[in-house]
Design an enzyme around this catalytic site. Sequence first.
Site, PDB file in Angstrom:
ATOM      1  N   VAL A  51     -58.143 -60.948 -92.420  1.00 20.64           N
ATOM      2  CA  VAL A  51     -57.616 -61.822 -91.362  1.00 20.64           C
ATOM      3  C   VAL A  51     -58.558 -61.700 -90.168  1.00 20.64           C
ATOM      4  CG1 VAL A  51     -55.598 -62.360 -89.962  1.00 20.64           C
ATOM      5  CG2 VAL A  51     -55.307 -61.529 -92.289  1.00 20.64           C
ATOM      6  N   LEU A  52     -58.341 -60.717 -89.329  1.00 20.22           N
ATOM      7  CA  LEU A  52     -59.246 -60.495 -88.196  1.00 20.22           C
ATOM      8  C   LEU A  52     -59.662 -59.035 -88.254  1.00 20.22           C
ATOM      9  CD1 LEU A  52     -60.564 -61.496 -85.594  1.00 20.22           C
ATOM     10  CD2 LEU A  52     -58.479 -60.880 -84.384  1.00 20.22           C
ATOM     11  N   ARG A  78     -82.002 -61.230 -93.720  1.00 26.08           N
ATOM     12  CA  ARG A  78     -83.046 -62.256 -93.717  1.00 26.08           C
ATOM     13  C   ARG A  78     -84.339 -61.710 -93.130  1.00 26.08           C
ATOM     14  NH1 ARG A  78     -79.738 -67.379 -91.584  1.00 26.08           N
ATOM     15  NH2 ARG A  78     -78.626 -65.722 -90.502  1.00 26.08           N
ATOM     16  N   LYS A  89     -65.564 -71.509 -96.220  1.00 24.82           N
ATOM     17  CA  LYS A  89     -65.072 -70.300 -96.905  1.00 24.82           C
ATOM     18  C   LYS A  89     -64.187 -70.674 -98.093  1.00 24.82           C
ATOM     19  CE  LYS A  89     -65.851 -66.513 -95.806  1.00 24.82           C
ATOM     20  NZ  LYS A  89     -67.021 -65.627 -96.082  1.00 24.82           N
ATOM     21  N   GLY A 141     -76.212 -59.261 -96.459  1.00 26.44           N
ATOM     22  CA  GLY A 141     -75.985 -59.380 -95.008  1.00 26.44           C
ATOM     23  C   GLY A 141     -75.706 -58.034 -94.389  1.00 26.44           C
ATOM     24  N   ALA A 142     -76.475 -57.009 -94.811  1.00 23.32           N
ATOM     25  CA  ALA A 142     -76.146 -55.608 -94.499  1.00 23.32           C
ATOM     26  C   ALA A 142     -76.040 -55.302 -93.006  1.00 23.32           C
ATOM     27  CB  ALA A 142     -77.191 -54.685 -95.138  1.00 23.32           C
ATOM     28  N   GLY A 143     -76.748 -56.055 -92.177  1.00 22.06           N
ATOM     29  CA  GLY A 143     -76.745 -55.741 -90.741  1.00 22.06           C
ATOM     30  C   GLY A 143     -75.557 -56.305 -89.988  1.00 22.06           C
ATOM     31  N   ASP A 175     -82.580 -64.365 -98.499  1.00 22.61           N
ATOM     32  CA  ASP A 175     -81.813 -65.448 -97.878  1.00 22.61           C
ATOM     33  C   ASP A 175     -80.846 -65.975 -98.929  1.00 22.61           C
ATOM     34  OD1 ASP A 175     -82.288 -67.638 -95.365  1.00 22.61           O
ATOM     35  OD2 ASP A 175     -81.207 -68.380 -97.129  1.00 22.61           O
ATOM     36  N   LEU A 176     -79.655 -66.366 -98.478  1.00 20.99           N
ATOM     37  CA  LEU A 176     -78.643 -66.836 -99.440  1.00 20.99           C
ATOM     38  C   LEU A 176     -79.109 -68.054-100.231  1.00 20.99           C
ATOM     39  CD1 LEU A 176     -75.391 -66.471 -97.314  1.00 20.99           C
ATOM     40  CD2 LEU A 176     -76.061 -65.121 -99.316  1.00 20.99           C
TER      41      LEU A 176
END
Length: 204
Positions: free
Chosen positions: A191-192, A44, A167, A19-21, A70-71
């Site tokens: 967290v965030l 993707r 998650k 998910g590099a982007g 794709d995952l």
Amino acid sequence: MPVDASSLSGEGQTICVTGAGGFIASWMVKLLLDKGYTVRGTARNPADPKNSHLRELEGAQERLTLCKADLLDYESLKEAIQGCDGVFHTASPVTDDPEQMVEPAVNGTKNVIIAASETKVRRVVFTSSIGAVYMDPNNSPDTVIDESCWSDLEFCKNTKNWYCYGKAVAEQAAWDMAEEKGVDLVVVNPVLVLGPLLQPYCQC
Ligand SMILES: NC(=O)c1ccc[n+]([C@@H]2O[C@H](COP(=O)([O-])OP(=O)(O)OC[C@H]3O[C@@H](n4cnc5c(N)ncnc54)[C@H](OP(=O)(O)O)[C@@H]3O)[C@@H](O)[C@H]2O)c1
């Protein structure tokens, strides 16, 4: 004696970032390139202009390859991971839509761990979330969240919190699969995460 991580060089080592982007992954790619690593990023659609910032990063021309993966497509992940020393698995849907969230988060994570095992990667670092461990109505405000804590899956379902549900199940699957396959796994539970965007716009 403590090691100063900033002095370590990644020269000669290849790291896959899934998910590099994305927001967090783009920073990982940048910092890995800055430290001299060769980076294999998955997206993707690598040709999508939303990923073009990655090619502008310093060192990208020489040491960054973007792979289509794709995952839910095991072979595409395995191809991206083959030959890498380590994997940062950061790709995940970020949504409360159960159909978009749960299967890619859980089966995608299993696919990454299996591919890492088959290709003999040295370590996988999985970006989980506070949402995987904190969402339990029995916690009091001063409960210290540690490795023994998990979000309550029934509570997540009943409150339609499919992001936290996905998650939590993905992290549990990661630990189980890593143990079964003998993969060295590290999990981070942010967290965030705030800060400047490297990508041209926010996808959220
Ligand atoms: N941001 C935070 O505050 C925060 C806090 C805690 C945990 N996290 C976790 O950190 C990770 C990254 O979050 P972020 O905020 O950086 O999210 P983001 O910007 O939305 O990035 C998510 C990435 O996942 C990829 N992705 C989604 N579904 C995919 C699929 N089916 N197959 C392949 N790739 C897929 C997307 O790639 P495409 O370009 O292909 O769409 C995108 O690059 C996630 O695991 C998230 O749960 C984030």
